[in-house]
Design a protein around this motif. Structure first.
Motif, PDB file in Angstrom:
ATOM      1  N   VAL A 100     101.864 -41.870 -31.239  1.00  0.00           N
ATOM      2  CA  VAL A 100     100.671 -41.561 -30.460  1.00  0.00           C
ATOM      3  C   VAL A 100     100.611 -42.528 -29.276  1.00  0.00           C
ATOM      4  CG1 VAL A 100      98.159 -41.413 -30.538  1.00  0.00           C
ATOM      5  CG2 VAL A 100      99.502 -40.806 -32.538  1.00  0.00           C
ATOM      6  N   GLN A 150      95.853 -46.015 -26.272  1.00  0.00           N
ATOM      7  CA  GLN A 150      94.632 -45.732 -25.519  1.00  0.00           C
ATOM      8  C   GLN A 150      93.926 -47.006 -25.068  1.00  0.00           C
ATOM      9  OE1 GLN A 150      91.982 -43.021 -27.515  1.00  0.00           O
ATOM     10  NE2 GLN A 150      93.669 -41.829 -28.329  1.00  0.00           N
ATOM     11  N   TRP A 208      96.913 -50.466 -28.485  1.00  0.00           N
ATOM     12  CA  TRP A 208      96.470 -49.853 -29.722  1.00  0.00           C
ATOM     13  C   TRP A 208      96.174 -48.389 -29.436  1.00  0.00           C
ATOM     14  CZ3 TRP A 208      90.954 -49.231 -31.511  1.00  0.00           C
ATOM     15  CH2 TRP A 208      90.894 -48.778 -32.824  1.00  0.00           C
ATOM     16  N   SER A 209      96.581 -47.509 -30.360  1.00  0.00           N
ATOM     17  CA  SER A 209      96.412 -46.073 -30.160  1.00  0.00           C
ATOM     18  C   SER A 209      94.998 -45.596 -30.455  1.00  0.00           C
ATOM     19  CB  SER A 209      97.382 -45.304 -31.062  1.00  0.00           C
ATOM     20  OG  SER A 209      97.036 -45.496 -32.416  1.00  0.00           O
ATOM     21  N   GLY A 210      94.209 -46.397 -31.122  1.00  0.00           N
ATOM     22  CA  GLY A 210      92.873 -45.977 -31.498  1.00  0.00           C
ATOM     23  C   GLY A 210      92.829 -45.418 -32.910  1.00  0.00           C
ATOM     24  N   ARG A 211      93.975 -45.401 -33.582  1.00  0.00           N
ATOM     25  CA  ARG A 211      94.048 -44.916 -34.957  1.00  0.00           C
ATOM     26  C   ARG A 211      94.281 -46.082 -35.899  1.00  0.00           C
ATOM     27  NH1 ARG A 211      97.590 -39.373 -34.684  1.00  0.00           N
ATOM     28  NH2 ARG A 211      96.239 -38.315 -33.211  1.00  0.00           N
ATOM     29  N   GLY A 212      93.744 -45.935 -37.088  1.00  0.00           N
ATOM     30  CA  GLY A 212      93.926 -46.986 -38.072  1.00  0.00           C
ATOM     31  C   GLY A 212      92.955 -48.138 -37.849  1.00  0.00           C
TER      32      GLY A 212
END
Length: 99
Positions: free
Chosen positions: A66, A69, A79-83
């Motif tokens: 991903v 973001q 950081w992708s914003g997930r997890g």
């Protein structure tokens, strides 16, 4: 409880038990027939709409990464914003870190 209500509850329990027993018998018969037809016509799971993957195929399924973001301006970490959020963004306004 009234006697008529108790009587009806007992009848209901007996019917529920009979329904479960008949459903189990019917299911066993249906499964036996299905197995017989599958063997007779050499049907494979994909022909009837079941997706089957071998263990190695299931493990080989890889998700695409991903896009990040958020970026830490101090270290450049992303950081992708997930997890779980990294420490540098946890508890802060994320709009300030948005890429």
């Amino acid at each position: 409880m009234t006697d008529s209500l108790k009587k009806l509850m007992k009848e209901r329990e007996a019917l529920d038990s009979e329904i479960a027993k008949l459903r189990d018998e019917t299911r066993r018969t249906a499964l036996a027939e299905a197995r017989e037809l599958i063997a007779k016509f050499e049907i494979i799971p994909t022909e009837v709409g079941f997706a089957v993957k071998s263990a190695s195929e299931a493990k080989a399924t890889v998700r695409s990464p991903v896009a990040p973001q958020f970026r830490d301006p101090d270290t450049g970490a992303t950081w992708s914003g997930r997890g779980k959020p990294p420490r540098w963004i946890a508890g802060k306004d994320r709009d300030a870190f948005r890429i």
